[in-house]
Design an enzyme around this catalytic site. Structure first.
Site, PDB file in Angstrom:
ATOM      1  CD  GLU A  56      -2.785  -0.844  -0.015  1.00 23.51           C
ATOM      2  OE1 GLU A  56      -3.216   0.314  -0.610  1.00 23.51           O
ATOM      3  OE2 GLU A  56      -3.507  -1.797  -0.567  1.00 23.51           O
ATOM      4  CE1 TYR A 142      -6.984   2.677  -0.326  1.00 23.79           C
ATOM      5  CE2 TYR A 142      -4.652   2.781  -0.006  1.00 23.79           C
ATOM      6  CZ  TYR A 142      -5.737   2.356  -0.208  1.00 23.79           C
ATOM      7  OH  TYR A 142      -5.557   1.250  -1.317  1.00 23.79           O
ATOM      8  CG  ASP A 160      -7.680   4.416  -3.678  1.00 24.57           C
ATOM      9  OD1 ASP A 160      -9.062   4.562  -4.314  1.00 24.57           O
ATOM     10  OD2 ASP A 160      -6.819   3.628  -4.312  1.00 24.57           O
ATOM     11  CB  CYS A 223     -20.255   4.230 -19.593  1.00 20.77           C
ATOM     12  SG  CYS A 223     -19.918   5.549 -18.708  1.00 20.77           S
TER      13      CYS A 223
END
Length: 241
Positions: A56, A142, A160, A223
């Site tokens: 991370e 986060y 995030d 999309c």
């Protein structure tokens, strides 16, 4: 309970940020998509809290393709938090070379010192609770949510850049991502979307991040490929189906 007390209770209970049924449908579609399309990344194969933390920290402002080899190299050099704590700070930053933003490496060294009692406790490990994690050097909201969720499979929300983009487009197109109020609303939405169990939350949070990285990107919102397009407010507003 009197009518006045009931009224005060209703006023004290915050209104949900999203429709419950819509949120559940969103989560189900999202997790199903991830199970079929999620990338096989090395940090997704482990529940080791230290390994998760390293991944991370490395992924902050760094592309995945650059992180994958450095992740393996760094863990080979420092297999545990105890190894990090006992190393000279310069050795840790040298091992971080190529990733930039060296404050992340310095914070990791400072965190390792705290968790292992200055390198004296070889068994020292990260706490599972997000609130406790936030008290450690270099761990923000986060990162705390990510370690709690991905290492310990706790019901911890995380937001995030990728997650914020997805939540804004799907549920809150009017949100200002740069404002404190906007961020607070997105974290509230993320919290309400969490599944009932920590194990499902692991998949859910990974899926949110993956959707923002691969489909609902900053440059192009694909999309037509999106598993939650039928629920997306932005997609409906723009005429996408």
């Amino acid at each position: 309970m009197s009518a006045r007390t009931k009224a005060r209770t209703r006023q004290a209970t915050p209104a949900p940020a999203i429709d419950v049924a819509r949120g559940r449908r969103f989560g189900a579609l999202l997790r199903r998509w991830f199970r079929a399309n999620g990338r096989d990344l090395p940090w997704r194969r482990t529940r080791d809290p230290y390994h998760i933390l390293v991944s991370e920290l490395m992924l902050q402002q760094t592309q995945v393709a650059r992180v994958v080899p450095k992740y393996a190299e760094f863990l080979a050099a420092f297999p545990t938090l105890h190894d990090v704590a006992r190393a000279r700070p310069t050795r840790v930053t040298e091992a971080w070379s190529g990733l930039g933003y060296y404050a992340r490496a310095r914070n990791l060294h400072a965190l390792a010192k705290v968790v292992t009692d200055g390198g004296r406790d070889a068994a020292g490990t990260l706490p599972p609770d997000a609130t406790a994690l936030r008290a450690l050097p270099g761990v923000g909201a986060y990162t705390a949510g990510a370690v709690s969720s991905f290492a310990y499979e706790r019901r911890a929300e995380l937001v995030d850049t990728n997650v914020a983009r997805v939540l804004k487009r799907v549920f809150a197109p009017d949100v200002n991502l740069k404002s404190g109020g906007g961020q607070k609303r997105l974290w509230s939405i993320a919290r309400e979307l969490l599944p009932r169990t920590g194990q499902a939350t692991w998949t859910h949070n990974q899926a949110l991040m993956e959707l923002g990285a691969l489909v609902c990107t900053a440059r192009v919102a694909r999309c037509g490929e999106c598993p939650v397009r039928s629920l997306c407010t932005t997609g409906r507003m723009s005429g996408e189906r």
